[in-house]
Write an enzyme that holds these catalytic residues in place. Structure first.
Site, mmCIF file in Angstrom:
data_model
loop_
_atom_site.group_PDB
_atom_site.id
_atom_site.type_symbol
_atom_site.label_atom_id
_atom_site.label_comp_id
_atom_site.label_asym_id
_atom_site.label_seq_id
_atom_site.Cartn_x
_atom_site.Cartn_y
_atom_site.Cartn_z
ATOM 1 N N SER A 7 -6.732 -3.408 1.173
ATOM 2 C CA SER A 7 -6.686 -3.687 2.728
ATOM 3 C C SER A 7 -7.942 -4.639 2.989
ATOM 4 O O SER A 7 -7.956 -5.504 2.327
ATOM 5 C CB SER A 7 -6.700 -2.388 3.471
ATOM 6 N N ASP B 161 0.504 -1.500 3.402
ATOM 7 C CA ASP B 161 -1.073 -1.270 3.221
ATOM 8 C C ASP B 161 -1.443 -0.631 1.863
ATOM 9 O O ASP B 161 -1.004 0.602 1.517
ATOM 10 C CB ASP B 161 -1.355 -0.450 4.367
#
Length: 287
Positions: free
Chosen positions: A42, A165
């Site tokens: 991320s 993610d």
């Protein structure tokens, strides 16, 4: 600065709390600390990419300058069925045109760079090393996937799979560095003692992503996995196996923050804390 054993740099995500990491990395660059590998998920991957391209100031600029720009962050766009963060703007316009990333340096830098994503169908953590990615577009696509949070961003298709993610299935990619026989230096974005609670959005995710059973499964247990990893990190830090830098305070900065003053302060806090840790980190790397 060279170390006697290869050192791995492990970067947690955390949205705009990553400004703390950006400050730490700026100091690392100033001190010329060498790492054989960088692992990020991320925002950690976004920060790490700029270490590999040798552009540490991109972290401060891209994480702060645009937070009040609707192209970067827009609740109205989210309400209309789009992304909260302008993913095309962040992973296309900015790195290609506005604050260009030095892709040639990124590509030729011998440092291994690992980007973590979550496979939406299997729920498994997947790590892409930059050498596996054939083009700049591939790198930006995987980076985008690594930062695509459920409910506020769309899943990303890449090479026949669907990803989101990287922090869901592998919140802090320490294990990979350990498996590679490195001395891990871990930068966290939550202060000491933090523990994650169970997600309140799992039910909504079940409704939103009925086709992604693996994603739902890992979301249900994400807090447990994350807290187990924090316990492992604390134990290994105490035994001297790894070196950890974490914020003394997040200053109230969450994944989303439009207060540029707080973001700059968090960046400065990261730089200052890293500077205070310099001697201890030098000893850890040279031992």
């Amino acid at each position: 600065m060279q170390s006697s054993t290869a050192a791995g740099l492990v970067l947690e995500g955390g949205g705009l709390r990553g400004n703390f990491t950006a400050g730490v990395l700026r100091h690392f660059t100033d001190m010329r600390f060498d790492f054989s590998s960088v692992y990020g998920v991320s925002m950690g991957a976004c920060n790490g990419a700029n270490v590999v391209s040798k552009q540490p100031e991109r972290n401060r600029i891209t994480n702060t300058r645009f937070v009040n720009d609707s192209r970067y962050l827009s609740y109205l766009r989210l309400l209309k069925g789009g992304d909260l963060f302008g993913m095309d703007f962040i992973f296309r316009d900015v790195p290609l045109h506005i604050v260009p990333i030095d892709y040639e340096t990124f590509k030729t830098n011998p440092v291994n760079f690992w980007i973590g994503v979550t496979d939406c169908h299997t729920g498994e953590a997947v790590m892409f090393e930059k050498g596996m990615l054939e083009s700049r577009d591939d790198v930006l696509t995987v980076m985008r996937a690594s930062a695509s949070l459920p409910l506020v961003a769309k899943p990303v298709e890449f090479n026949g799979a669907v990803y989101m993610d990287g922090g869901i299935a592998n919140p802090i990619p320490l294990q990979q560095s350990l498996e590679h026989g490195e001395k891990p230096v871990v930068i966290l974005t939550q202060q000491a003692g933090y523990r994650k609670g169970a997600s309140k959005s799992v039910a909504v995710c079940k409704w939103r992503y009925p086709q992604f059973s693996g994603l739902i499964r890992v979301l249900e247990h994400r807090h447990e996995q994350y807290n187990d990893m924090l316990a492992t990190i604390e134990a290994k830090e105490k035994s001297g196996e790894i070196f950890v830098i974490r914020p003394e305070s997040t200053l109230g900065v969450g994944r989303v923050c439009r207060d540029q003053r707080k973001l700059y302060e968090l960046y400065d806090n990261g730089y200052t804390l890293a500077r205070k840790c310099t001697e201890a980190l030098q000893e850890f790397l040279s031992a």
